[in-house]
Design a protein around this motif. Structure first.
Motif, short mmCIF file in Angstrom:
data_model
loop_
_atom_site.label_atom_id
_atom_site.label_comp_id
_atom_site.label_asym_id
_atom_site.label_seq_id
_atom_site.Cartn_x
_atom_site.Cartn_y
_atom_site.Cartn_z
N GLU A 1 0.83 -1.80 0.09
CA GLU A 1 0.22 0.09 -0.21
C GLU A 1 0.53 1.19 0.07
N VAL A 2 1.20 2.28 -0.95
CA VAL A 2 1.66 2.89 -1.89
C VAL A 2 0.41 4.64 -0.98
N THR A 3 1.30 5.64 -0.81
CA THR A 3 0.41 6.96 -0.24
C THR A 3 0.69 7.44 -1.65
N PRO A 4 0.26 8.52 -1.94
CA PRO A 4 0.05 9.17 -2.96
C PRO A 4 1.82 10.18 -3.39
N GLN A 5 2.60 9.72 -1.79
CA GLN A 5 3.74 10.66 -1.75
C GLN A 5 4.55 9.80 -1.66
N HIS A 6 4.22 8.27 -2.30
CA HIS A 6 5.28 7.13 -2.52
C HIS A 6 5.50 6.44 -1.49
N ARG A 7 5.27 6.79 -0.31
CA ARG A 7 5.57 6.09 1.23
C ARG A 7 4.91 4.64 1.08
N ILE A 8 5.87 4.12 1.37
CA ILE A 8 5.24 2.28 1.69
C ILE A 8 4.94 2.40 3.08
N VAL A 9 2.95 1.95 3.47
CA VAL A 9 2.91 2.62 4.46
C VAL A 9 1.83 0.92 4.71
N ARG A 10 2.14 -0.26 4.56
CA ARG A 10 1.82 -1.46 4.69
C ARG A 10 1.49 -2.53 3.26
N ILE A 11 2.43 -3.45 4.05
CA ILE A 11 3.21 -4.59 3.12
C ILE A 11 2.51 -5.68 3.63
N VAL A 12 1.34 -6.13 2.99
CA VAL A 12 0.61 -8.23 3.28
C VAL A 12 1.79 -8.87 2.64
N ILE A 13 2.06 -10.04 3.36
CA ILE A 13 3.14 -11.47 2.39
C ILE A 13 1.92 -12.30 2.71
N ASN A 14 1.76 -12.94 1.35
CA ASN A 14 0.79 -14.46 1.83
C ASN A 14 1.99 -15.36 0.65
N GLN A 15 1.36 -16.29 1.88
CA GLN A 15 2.81 -16.90 1.50
C GLN A 15 1.53 -18.32 0.99
N VAL A 16 2.58 -19.40 0.49
CA VAL A 16 2.39 -20.55 -0.69
C VAL A 16 1.19 -21.12 0.53
N ASP A 17 1.43 -21.40 1.41
CA ASP A 17 1.08 -22.56 2.76
C ASP A 17 -0.54 -21.89 3.17
N GLY A 18 -0.17 -20.71 2.89
CA GLY A 18 -1.73 -20.00 3.36
C GLY A 18 -1.91 -19.08 4.18
N SER A 19 -0.54 -19.07 4.45
CA SER A 19 -1.21 -18.46 5.71
C SER A 19 -0.28 -16.74 5.71
N ALA A 20 -0.84 -15.40 6.38
CA ALA A 20 -0.49 -14.15 5.91
C ALA A 20 0.06 -13.76 6.96
N THR A 21 1.45 -12.76 6.34
CA THR A 21 1.80 -11.66 7.52
C THR A 21 1.67 -10.40 6.80
N GLU A 22 1.43 -8.70 7.67
CA GLU A 22 0.87 -8.06 7.15
C GLU A 22 1.87 -6.85 8.04
N TYR A 23 2.75 -6.41 7.26
CA TYR A 23 3.02 -4.28 8.09
C TYR A 23 2.85 -3.46 7.74
N ARG A 24 2.08 -2.71 9.03
CA ARG A 24 1.26 -1.71 9.05
C ARG A 24 2.97 -0.76 9.76
N PHE A 25 2.69 0.47 8.66
CA PHE A 25 4.25 1.40 8.85
C PHE A 25 3.64 2.41 9.68
N SER A 26 3.58 3.35 10.50
CA SER A 26 3.38 4.68 11.09
C SER A 26 5.14 5.59 11.60
N ASP A 27 4.50 7.06 11.57
CA ASP A 27 5.22 7.99 12.00
C ASP A 27 6.91 7.95 11.39
N GLN A 28 6.26 7.69 10.35
CA GLN A 28 8.13 7.76 9.86
C GLN A 28 8.70 8.49 9.39
N ARG A 29 9.89 8.67 9.73
CA ARG A 29 10.68 9.48 10.53
C ARG A 29 11.76 9.49 9.36
N GLU A 30 11.97 10.23 8.75
CA GLU A 30 13.20 10.00 6.90
C GLU A 30 14.65 10.42 7.49
#
Length: 220
Positions: A165-194
């Motif tokens: 998931e990418v913001t209009p400013q091209h920052r990635i704020v969420r990554i969802v990783i779906n695995q072949v075994d049916g499991s899923a891991t999701e990462y959400r990011f906030s308060d990003q400091r560059e």
């Protein structure tokens, strides 16, 4: 209104999302390739085999040399303290109170957190994710964001799909990783400091006295 209709409606409100996926990917590359460091709060959610687990903490990323893996520090605070850290040479997983610290070479790292290493100027998004495309059938968490999907080339045998998931400013704020075994891991990011100063010592790890070092693969 069903989810697909909502997604189409959101795309109409955000014309940039219907643009060429190549331009969206290029925008993400341009944003992250010029960064030297990134700090963010994260929430990690895992679903699989009847298990649901939510953890949170702080993440630090720093650029390494041109061909070296990026430096990472994942400091988990809730519900249990643990540390995942890599200085670009070695990667460690340690849970305070345990008698063991697990280590592997960073170049051999096959961990779901490792796709974030490419963010700081390692390579192009379209090289990392084969079949990269827009995902208009998926509703972003925040209206106006864009969702991309693709398969990580380095983890294709293990991962069926990655969603970004990418913001209009091209920052990635969420990554969802779906695995072949049916499991899923999701990462959400906030308060990003560059590009804030980060001490090199933050990416170093020395097992506490009495802790056994075990060479092994690292997992969540």
């Amino acid at each position: 209104m069903n989810r697909l209709a909502v997604a189409i409606w959101l795309l109409m409100l955000n014309p940039a999302a219907v643009g060429d996926v190549h331009s969206v990917a290029a925008g993400v590359d341009e944003h992250y390739n010029h960064l030297h460091s990134l700090q963010a709060e994260f929430t990690e959610v895992y679903h699989g085999s009847g298990i649901e687990r939510t953890e949170s903490g702080t993440l630090w990323l720093a650029k390494s040399g041109l061909k070296k893996p990026g430096k990472m520090r994942w400091e988990y605070r809730s519900p249990r303290e643990k540390l995942f850290v890599s200085d670009g040479k070695d990667a460690w997983l340690y849970v305070p109170g345990d008698r063991q610290a697990r280590r592997t070479e960073a170049r051999k790292l096959d961990d779901l957190r490792s796709p974030l290493a490419f963010l700081l100027g390692k390579s192009k998004l379209e090289k990392e994710l084969q079949g990269l495309s827009l995902a208009p059938d998926l509703v972003p968490l925040t209206p106006g964001d864009i969702v991309l999907r693709g398969v990580p080339r380095a983890m294709a045998e293990r991962v069926s799909e990655i969603l970004l998931e990418v913001t209009p400013q091209h920052r990635i704020v969420r990554i969802v990783i779906n695995q072949v075994d049916g499991s899923a891991t999701e990462y959400r990011f906030s308060d990003q400091r560059e590009d804030e100063a980060i001490s090199e010592g933050l990416f170093e790890f020395k097992p506490p006295p009495g802790t056994e070092t075990v060479e092994s693969e690292l997992g969540p």
